[in-house]
Structure formats: structure tokens, C-alpha cells
Design an enzyme around this catalytic site. Structure first.
Site, PDB file in Angstrom:
ATOM      1  N   ILE A  98      -6.825  -4.851   8.080  1.00 31.14           N
ATOM      2  CA  ILE A  98      -7.936  -3.914   7.895  1.00 31.14           C
ATOM      3  C   ILE A  98      -8.988  -4.378   6.894  1.00 31.14           C
ATOM      4  O   ILE A  98     -10.120  -3.913   6.923  1.00 31.14           O
ATOM      5  CB  ILE A  98      -7.409  -2.511   7.550  1.00 31.14           C
ATOM      6  CG1 ILE A  98      -8.458  -1.467   7.867  1.00 31.14           C
ATOM      7  CG2 ILE A  98      -6.966  -2.437   6.089  1.00 31.14           C
ATOM      8  CD1 ILE A  98      -7.980  -0.046   7.667  1.00 31.14           C
ATOM      9  N   ASP A 144      -1.364  -6.007   9.412  1.00 31.66           N
ATOM     10  CA  ASP A 144      -2.423  -5.048   9.105  1.00 31.66           C
ATOM     11  C   ASP A 144      -3.591  -5.833   8.512  1.00 31.66           C
ATOM     12  O   ASP A 144      -3.529  -6.281   7.369  1.00 31.66           O
ATOM     13  CB  ASP A 144      -1.906  -4.000   8.110  1.00 31.66           C
ATOM     14  CG  ASP A 144      -2.966  -2.939   7.782  1.00 31.66           C
ATOM     15  OD1 ASP A 144      -2.625  -1.960   7.115  1.00 31.66           O
ATOM     16  OD2 ASP A 144      -4.132  -3.114   8.190  1.00 31.66           O
ATOM     17  N   TYR A 154       0.851  -1.197   0.000  1.00 27.41           N
ATOM     18  CA  TYR A 154       0.000   0.000   0.000  1.00 27.41           C
ATOM     19  C   TYR A 154       0.889   1.251   0.000  1.00 27.41           C
ATOM     20  O   TYR A 154       1.713   1.423   0.910  1.00 27.41           O
ATOM     21  CB  TYR A 154      -0.888  -0.066   1.239  1.00 27.41           C
ATOM     22  CG  TYR A 154      -1.531   1.214   1.701  1.00 27.41           C
ATOM     23  CD1 TYR A 154      -1.370   1.650   3.021  1.00 27.41           C
ATOM     24  CD2 TYR A 154      -2.325   1.990   0.859  1.00 27.41           C
ATOM     25  CE1 TYR A 154      -1.974   2.815   3.482  1.00 27.41           C
ATOM     26  CE2 TYR A 154      -2.925   3.160   1.315  1.00 27.41           C
ATOM     27  CZ  TYR A 154      -2.750   3.567   2.620  1.00 27.41           C
ATOM     28  OH  TYR A 154      -3.348   4.711   3.073  1.00 27.41           O
ATOM     29  N   LYS A 214     -12.781   0.250   6.157  1.00 32.29           N
ATOM     30  CA  LYS A 214     -13.007  -0.604   4.988  1.00 32.29           C
ATOM     31  C   LYS A 214     -14.192  -1.536   5.206  1.00 32.29           C
ATOM     32  O   LYS A 214     -15.171  -1.508   4.462  1.00 32.29           O
ATOM     33  CB  LYS A 214     -11.757  -1.436   4.674  1.00 32.29           C
ATOM     34  CG  LYS A 214     -10.477  -0.629   4.657  1.00 32.29           C
ATOM     35  CD  LYS A 214     -10.396   0.333   3.492  1.00 32.29           C
ATOM     36  CE  LYS A 214      -9.103   1.131   3.538  1.00 32.29           C
ATOM     37  NZ  LYS A 214      -8.996   2.133   2.475  1.00 32.29           N
TER      38      LYS A 214
END
Lengths: 503, 445
Positions: free
Chosen positions: A309, A307, A222, A345
């Protein structure tokens, strides 16, 4: 900056956010998004070289003194810090440039059919209608009023624990468990809440590494990590390249190599950062890989930041496995594992700013709790969300519906790309697909990739994210987010890509 | 699967994580712990510790509740579905335009229209804590220093220094001139830093002052502005209590001083504000940086990504703060109530034989207990603080935790409780003083 003002004038005339219909609202939204995405960090595939960055700083000081009229007669403009100077630079990354341009001229099926279609932002709009309905039916009750309708503001007005109210932690822990398939439970006392996942990851970096230390990060990754993890912490990111030949799977051998090379350079590695489900690929790490990661981390005595998410945004047949699940079942050293989560998200509420640090390490939690004061979650927002997240029946319906809708869009979108001969990696999660356009670029390198990106943006009027912005070692890959589109938009996207590709 | 080796050292943490700079082991926070363990409650725990160490404003909650009851659309996003959707997705670091406008206009109203604020220079952060840290990251490099007049808010030690690596060099003030900043003190602090080879990047003042509870005089503001101009450094004015001045005519903002100079040289000035004190909404986490420097505005905006305010909260407050009738009434009523409270505590303390610094703002008074010290030292002050905490069961803040150069001063908050509770606290102080007096008469010390 100067471009913003006239546009803002136009939008303001429409009566602001509350009144007005969807179309100016959407325009206003895209516009604000453009403003938001004006970040300056330039993700560079080369490791930062001190000499070039200081030259850039010197340039910046000179140009700023030229433009600073009010400093005439003084010793020069009052200076800002080196950290500020590096952020003040304009954006050079295609990731941010594309987002900007798309928000300046956003596509609308009726009002702006020639506008730029936004496929560069991983945002899920498919199920906001469910949340809207819940809010309209439940808000008044959940915000401030008690059962007797008496408003009592002190419950949200006064100082609350700066790392989140306990009720909120309980609600979020419950949500995390639900969204990950209830195969694992989360302990509310191990949560620190922050105003979004962005500060969550920065705060963790501040806790785990000193300035100049590094994290190993599998690529592609990302683009925001370059900003979030490096800006103020002074921490470095070392890319660990993954390849299409094994579906961009993470290899411990590659991690080991990267670790040793760093050591030879005299660079101290403090941990590994993985995103699972992966952004931008959309694949998930299986149990075996998670175990080998834990072994590797234990061997080198470093941390793992996971992560997670996108954990709830799955659509494939595989089940998501959280690091927390692995740790629950095995007797691993839990002190080195930390999970990042958020509601932006899976719950489609990026505006509400709710992020999570979940750690098994009590010292990290103690430090993170104190640091959370710099990025706390707003109390009235916690109030609404406590109510919403505790409505587990609604949440279950929401999770299931959203998964179906993401899957539908993914299938339609991937099929559309396939018609053009563009394959996507097999993915099972996330709000995007990872498309192989390497056959369409000429020459077969980063320059060719960026030329295609540029053409797609300026001529095709489609914003997608080129792999180089994500540090992908192979040219020609693009991340295409499809959850901001409606189904009817997909053929339009495909046609536009076709137009560009066939010229 | 994994074989644990007990000999392996624990996985390491950063210096930031293990540092003591959070300051939570100081008396300032120790008193809070004592309160948490035994909190006063009018009915359930009348002999508990009364919290007078928290600068929170609870005197005007009814006004806020009234507004929210009458304007439910503020929390519902209107009947149009689109309003909620955009708000839920809105994470732009520029912040809601309507909210920035409302904030700018609120700040103007507080200053009686004597200064203008441009909404495009308003940068939003999740609280003034974040705003102060953000500014420090932007204005100074690690190892550099900010000059801060003493006594100052104990939280600065953490907020300005912890993650930033920046130092605080104190500008010493004392009671001889009511703790006002003097040009000599400014120069001395600057030279002090230079002697330690530390680069000074700016001066940070709090106006009205915490913990003094006084506004800074116009002439002093002019002197400070001249000083930072001469040294070509920044000036941060934390005006978080600007709406909590008892008489509207007595507060002069740095913004007014700049306007009188036609904003010449203003690019070195930055104002911090928040709704935590004036509006009594610390739970909402709303802070702002107002900067006259374009580069600082741009940079602060980008950096605010780490500390954005919930879009829902922005929407709610935009509605509230753009209602000029409401805000005008709120500002005046709140001011009046604080003035009354202040009068009450000053009178109560005077009757008990205790004098305070003459204050005109804030949620606290600066109390002088130096005559009571056994030894005129920091230790003497802490011993007195301890007995007040444990015998009198009042948590007040010792001046040493505010870096006051003279021992014996204490900050006492009065706005975070009901009038009845304040009466109880004053009564306890009265009894405490009486006991002391009697002890002295009997020859005990």
C-alpha cells in the site's frame, strides 16, 4: 461515547462540512478521526489464551446486564455473539488510545497551540492541493455529465459489478503500474476492488485460511492487522521477530523456526504476510529477500500476502520492487502470491474507500470477487477516479511532487530527531520514520517504553506509536508519522520531545 | 531460479473460498447468465431475453438527474477548498454527521412521520447486503440460526450464512392465508431448530416482503414482536422496500409498533435499510443498520470499518436527502409511478389468464403459475421456468429459489425497464399462454 455528544454540538454550530473555514473543518476532521479510531482490539504480544478471553466475556455480560435498565423483569438482556462481545470491549492499545486523545485535543498552530500533535496516523496530506485543483477543474465533466452536458445517472445509479467496474480496474491497474515505476504491468482482470485495503486484507484471509489457522507476520507490524485479520475470520497471527542488529531485516531462518514451532503446537500455518514497503519501519525488501520468501513459501506450500500500500510513497534512492515484478520475470508458482493495494496512502484519498486484491490465483479471484459484494466501491467515486487515474500526465506530476515533498519532510524530521540524539533506522519509503528512543527509557523494557509514550502524550502533547503496539521485540522504538505536519511544525515537535526527555 | 515440482499439491484455499454457499449455481442466477448472454434491447436485440429477475428501480431516474443538475454543489464540495480536503481524508466509521441526519430524516419521511429515528443510532454500511451480514455476525455465533419466513430473498442464503457460519431455519408460510406469518409457524420453526440442537438467535423479516410484494400487517408484527420477546431473541426487520409501498397508509414499520409500546423491550430490534431500491441507487452502495441496542450500535460501527461508504458519496447524498422538498416530492412521485406500473403488469397478466398475489409494495409481483405445472413439484416448476426462459425469453425467478413451500409461484420484476419493454414482455406472456391454451384444446399437453 458520552464525551462525543457535547463536542459534536460545538462543531455542528459551525455550519457543517461544506461551509466554514479551514480551522473548524480541521477540528471537525480530527474529532471524527478520534471517533473512528475507537477500535477495541488489543494487540497483545502474548498469544491469546482461551481462559482469559472467556473471563473477559463473562465480565462483559455481567456489566452489560447491570446497565441495561430495560431488561428488568426479563431473563436478562438479549445476548449478542461472542464475536460481538470481543469487539465491544474498550480499546486498550496505546495505538488507539493515542489516536483518540490526539483527536480530542488536536494541535493547531493558531487556534490550539497547546493541543496534541498527531504523529500516530500514517496519512499523507502533503499533496492534497494537487488533487483539489484537479477535482475543481475536472469534476463536473467526469462525474455524470457527458460531453453535451446531459446528465445521465443510470451509468452510476444501477447495479455495477460488485468487484468494481472494468473501466475502474483498468484505471487502477494502470495507476499501480505508474506508481511502481512502470517496471511491471498489472492485469485488470486479476483485480478485485474493495471499499478500502482493510476489507481487502480481511477478504483474502477468508479465502486463504480457516478459523484457527495462522499467518506468519514479521514484526514490528501495523497494529491494524490484529483487528483486520483476526476479528471475524478467527485466524491467528504468529509474530516473527526482526531485530535492529540487522536493521529489522526479515530472515528466512526466523520464518522457518516460527513455522516449525507452530507445527509442534498443532497450529496450521497458511501463509506469510509481509508489508512492503514496511509499516512501521519504512524499509523495502530487495529482490534477493523476495526470492527467498518465494522459495520458502513454495517449500512449505503456503501463501504470500504482500501488502504494498505504500509502494508509491518512496523517497530514497532505491527502487521499489513489487512481488508482481518478481513473478513476471521468473517462472515461480504464481498461485500462492497475492498483493494488497489501495488509494489511501499513495493518492491521499482514504475517504473514498478504494482497496485492491491482486492475485494470480484464479480460484482465489473467483471467491474474492463474490465476497466483494460485502465491501464494494461506490459507483460515483469510481467514476471520478476513472477520470483522474486516466489522466496519466497529472498522475505522473502528482507522484513526482509527492515523493519530493515526503523526502523533504523526512530529511527535516530525521535531522530534528538527530539533534536530540535520536536515530532513525535508514528508511526509504512510507509516511513515517522508525525512531530509536531506547536510550531514553528507564527501565529498558516495555514498561519503560510505555511510560515514555505516556509522558510524551500527556505532558509533551505528542502522539507517536510505541513499538510494543506493533509487537516489536526490542523496547524503546517509536513510529513517528510526519506527513500530517507542515514544515514549520517540526521544530515544535522536537522542542516538545526535548522538554519531556530532559526532565 | 526455483525448480517446480509437478507432484506438489496446489496451495490450499479456505473452506469459505471453496464453499458453494454463494449459491451462484442456482436457477436464480442461471437465468441472469442467460440474460447476460442475450440481453434484450429495444432496437438492437428485440428478440433477446428480457430481465425480469432483477429488483431494480429505474422509474424515477429523471427526478434524481433533475436534482443533480440544479444542485451541482452537491457533487463539487462547494467552492471552498477545505470542503474537499476534509472529505477526501474522512474515513471515520461513525459516518458523516450530516449524512446520518439526512438518512434518519428520510426514513422518518417514508414512514409519514409516524416513527422517529435518532441519527446517532444510524450505522452506515456499503449496501444492505453488508448490513445484513454484519448484523448476523453480531447477533449469532457460528452454528446458531436465524428464523426467516418463506418465501425469502435468495440472496439471504449467501449473505446471512456464507462467512458467518450461521444457519437459516425457515418459517413456513403458504398461500392459504396469503403467505402471512402465523404464531404457529413461528413456534414450529423454533421447535424445529431445537430438535436439531441448533440455537436460535433471532428472527429476520423483510417488510415489505421480497418476493411477495406485500406489507406485513400490524397485528402480525405485534405477534412476531411478542414471540421474540418470549424467546428472548433478536428481531431484524429488513425494510429496504419501505419507500416502495404504493399507498403510504399501508406500511407499518416495526419502529411504529415499538413506539406504541414506548420502546419497551426495543433493545432486541434492529432495522436494515438502503437506498438501492427506494432511491434506485444500488450502484452507490449505501446501506444502514438502525439498532435500538447500544452495544449493537457500537459493535456494528466498529465492524463497519470493513464496509465504509465513500465519503464523497455520503456528502452527495447528505445534500440530496436533507432537501425535504425534494425528498417529499420524490417519495410521492416514485410511489405513484410504481403503483401505476404494478397496475399495468397485473392487468396484463390477468388478460393472459394469470393471477398474482394481491400486492401493495415492492418492485415485483408474485405470480401464480401453478395451474400450468405438469407435476405440482419443484421439478415441474423448474421445467416451466426453463421453458419461459428459453422459449418466451423472459428471466423470472422461480419460487423454489426463494424456498417457497408451494411449487408454481414466480417473482416477476417490473421496475427495471421502460414501459415499452414491459408491454413487450406482457405480449410475450400473452402469446405463450395462448399457445398453451391452443395446445390443450388440441389434446396436446
Amino acid at each position: 461515547m458520552r464525551l462525543i455528544v457535547p463536542l459534536q454540538g460545538v462543531v455542528q454550530g459551525r455550519g457543517g462540512l461544506i461551509l466554514g473555514s479551514i480551522i473548524p473543518g480541521a477540528l471537525y476532521y480530527f474529532f471524527q478521526l478520534y471517533l473512528k479510531r475507537c477500535r477495541s482490539a488489543k494487540p497483545n504480544s502474548n498469544p491469546p489464551s482461551p481462559s482469559s478471553s472467556s473471563a473477559q466475556l463473562a465480565d462483559l455480560s455481567r456489566s452489560s446486564s447491570r446497565s441495561n435498565l430495560s431488561s428488568r423483569g426479563s431473563v436478562g438482556p438479549v445476548r449478542v455473539s461472542a464475536r460481538a462481545n470481543s469487539i465491544a470491549k474498550p480499546n486498550a492499545s496505546p495505538y488507539y488510545i493515542g489516536l483518540e486523545m490526539a483527536s480530542e485535543d488536536p494541535y493547531d498552530r493558531f487556534d490550539n497551540p497547546d493541543g496534541i500533535m498527531q504523529l500516530g496516523l500514517s496519512e499523507n496530506r502533503l499533496s492534497l492541493d494537487l488533487i483539489e485543483t484537479w477535482i475543481l477543474e475536472n469534476l463536473e465533466r467526469s462525474m455524470i455529465g457527458g460531453a453535451d452536458g446531459h446528465l445521465n445517472i443510470s451509468g452510476i445509479a444501477t447495479y455495477q459489478p460488485l468487484d468494481g467496474m472494468m473501466e475502474m480496474k483498468i484505471a487502477v491497474a494502470g495507476f499501480m503500474s505508474q506508481v511502481m515505476g512502470t517496471t511491471v504491468s498489472f492485469d485488470p482482470s486479476r483485480l478485485v476492488l474493495t471499499s478500502g485495503a482493510t476489507p481487502a486484507i480481511e477478504t483474502l484471509c477468508f479465502c486463504l485460511a480457516d478459523q484457527g489457522n495462522a499467518f506468519l507476520v514479521p514484526t514490528p507490524y501495523y497494529p491494524g492487522f490484529d483487528r483486520d485479520m483476526k476479528w471475524r475470520t478467527g485466524v491467528e497471527l504468529i509474530p516473527v521477530h526482526c531485530r535492529s542488529s540487522d536493521n529489522f531485516a526479515l530472515s528466512v531462518t526466523a520464518l522457518d523456526q516460527a513455522f516449525n514451532q507452530a507445527r509442534k503446537r498443532g497450529q496450521k500455518v497458511r501463509g506469510i504476510l509481509i508489508s512492503n514497503p514496511s509499516n512501521p519501519i519504512g524499509n523495502m525488501l530487495n529482490k534477493e529477500t523476495l526470492y527467498s520468501l518465494l522459495d520458502f513459501a513454495r517449500e512449505k506450500n503456503i501463501h504470500i500476502i504482500s501488502d504494498e500500500i505504500f509502494a508509491g510513497s518512496t523517497y530514497g534512492s532505491e527502487e521499489f520492487v513489487s512481488m508482481a515484478e518478481i513473478l513476471e520475470s521468473e517462472d515461480f508458482d504464481k498461485n500462492r502470491v497475492h498483493i494488497i493495494y489501495g488509494l489511501s496512502k499513495d493518492l491521499s484519498l482514504p475517504g473514498f474507500r478504494v482497496g485492491v486484491i491482486y492475485s494470480f490465483n484464479t480460484s482465489v479471484l473467483a471467491a474474492a470477487k463474490k465476497l466483494a459484494r460485502f465491501s464494494s466501491v461506490s459507483a460515483p467515486t469510481q467514476r471520478i477516479l476513472i477520470s483522474m487515474l486516466s489522466d496519466t500526465r497529472f498522475i505522473q506530476r502528482y507522484i513526482e511532487t509527492t515523493r519530493e515533498r515526503i523526502k523533504k519532510m523526512y530529511v527535516a524530521f530525521a535531522a530534528g530527531l538527530k539533534q536530540l540524539g535520536i536515530e532513525c533506522t535508514k528508511s526509504s519509503a512510507g509516511l513515517y520514520c522508525w525512531a530509536d528512543m531506547s536510550g531514553l527509557i528507564r527501565p529498558y523494557n516495555e514498561k519503560g517504553e510505555l511510560e515514555l509514550w505516556d509522558k510524551l502524550l500527556k505532558i509533551g502533547k505528542i502522539n507517536i506509536t510505541p513499538g510494543s503496539a506493533c509487537h516489536c521485540i526490542e523496547p524503546g522504538w517509536f513510529r513517528c508519522c510526519f506527513t500530517m505536519l507542515a514544515e514549520e511544525d517540526i521544530p515544535v515537535v522536537i522542542k516538545r520531545i526535548q522538554r519531556v526527555v530532559e526532565t | 531460479m526455483a525448480i517446480e515440482t509437478d507432484q506438489q499439491p496446489p496451495v490450499g484455499l479456505s473452506r469459505v473460498a471453496v464453499s458453494e454457499t454463494h449459491g451462484e449455481d442456482s436457477p436464480y442466477f442461471a437465468g441472469w447468465k442467460a440474460y447476460d448472454e442475450n440481453p434484450y434491447d429495444e432496437s438492437k436485440n428485440p428478440s433477446g431475453v428480457i430481465q425480469m429477475g432483477l429488483a431494480e428501480n429505474q422509474v424515477s431516474f429523471d427526478l434524481l438527474e433533475e436534482f443533480l443538475k440544479q444542485h451541482s454543489e452537491a457533487s463539487i464540495w462547494g467552492n471552498k477548498i477545505s470542503g474537499f480536503r476534509e472529505n477526501a481524508l474522512f474515513q471515520d466509521y461513525h459516518g458523516l454527521q450530516s449524512f446520518r441526519k439526512a438518512m434518519a430524516s428520510f426514513m422518518e419521511q417514508i414512514r409519514g412521520g409516524r416513527a422517529k429515528f435518532d441519527p446517532d443510532r444510524v450505522v452506515l454500511t456499503a449496501g444492505a447486503t453488508a448490513a445484513n451480514e454484519l448484523l448476523t455476525f453480531i447477533l449469532a455465533d457460528p452454528g446458531d440460526a436465524l428464523l426467516v419466513p418463506t418465501p425469502y430473498y435468495p440472496g439471504f442464503d449467501r449473505d446471512l450464512r456464507w462467512r458467518t457460519g450461521v444457519k437459516i431455519v425457515p418459517i413456513h408460510c403458504d398461500s392459504s392465508n396469503n403467505f402471512q406469518v402465523t404464531p404457529q409457524a413461528l413456534e414450529a420453526a423454533y421447535n424445529n431448530a431445537e430438535a436439531m440442537n441448533i440455537k436460535v438467535r433471532g428472527v429476520l423479516i423483510t417488510n415489505p416482503s421480497n418476493p411477495l410484494g406485500t406489507t406485513i400487517q400490524r397485528s402480525v408484527l405485534e405477534e412476531i414482536l411478542d414471540f421474540v420477546t418470549r424467546k428472548n431473541i433478536h428481531l431484524v426487520s429488513d425494510e429496504i422496500y419501505s419507500g416502495s409501498v404504493f399507498s403510504s397508509s399501508e406500511f407499518v414499520s416495526i419502529a411504529e409498533v415499538l413506539e406504541a409500546r414506548n420502546n419497551k423491550g426495543s433493545e432486541r430490534v434492529h432495522i436494515v435499510y438502503s437506498l438501492s431500491k427506494d432511491l434506485g441507487l444500488p450502484g452507490f452502495r449505501v446501506g444502514t443498520i438502525y439498532s435500538y441496542n447500544d452495544k449493537v450500535v457500537t459493535t456494528a460501527r466498529r465492524m463497519s470499518s470493513f464496509t465504509l461508504i465513500s465519503s464523497q458519496t455520503q456528502h452527495l447524498l447528505a445534500s440530496m436527502l436533507s432537501d425535504k422538498e425534494f425528498t417529499q416530492n420524490y417519495i410521492e412521485t416514485n410511489r405513484e409511478r410504481l403503483r401505476k406500473r404494478y397496475g399495468m403488469i397485473i392487468q396484463g397478466l390477468r388478460v393472459a389468464g394469470i393471477e398474482c398475489l394481491q400486492g401493495n409494495a415492492g418492485l415485483f409481483c408474485w405470480m401464480n403459475l401453478s395451474p400450468l405445472l405438469e407435476t405440482p413439484t419443484r421439478e415441474g416448476e423448474l421445467a416451466l421456468w426453463n421453458s419461459i426462459l428459453h422459449e418466451v425469453k423472459l428471466n423470472i425467478s422461480p419460487g423454489s429459489s426463494c424456498h417457497c413451500s408451494e411449487p408454481g409461484w414466480f417473482r416477476v420484476c417490473f421496475a427495471n425497464m421502460s414501459e415499452q419493454t414491459l408491454e413487450v414482455a406482457l405480449d410475450r406472456i400473452h402469446q405463450f399462454m395462448k399457445r398453451r391454451c391452443d395446445k390443450e384444446k388440441l389434446g396436446h399437453v
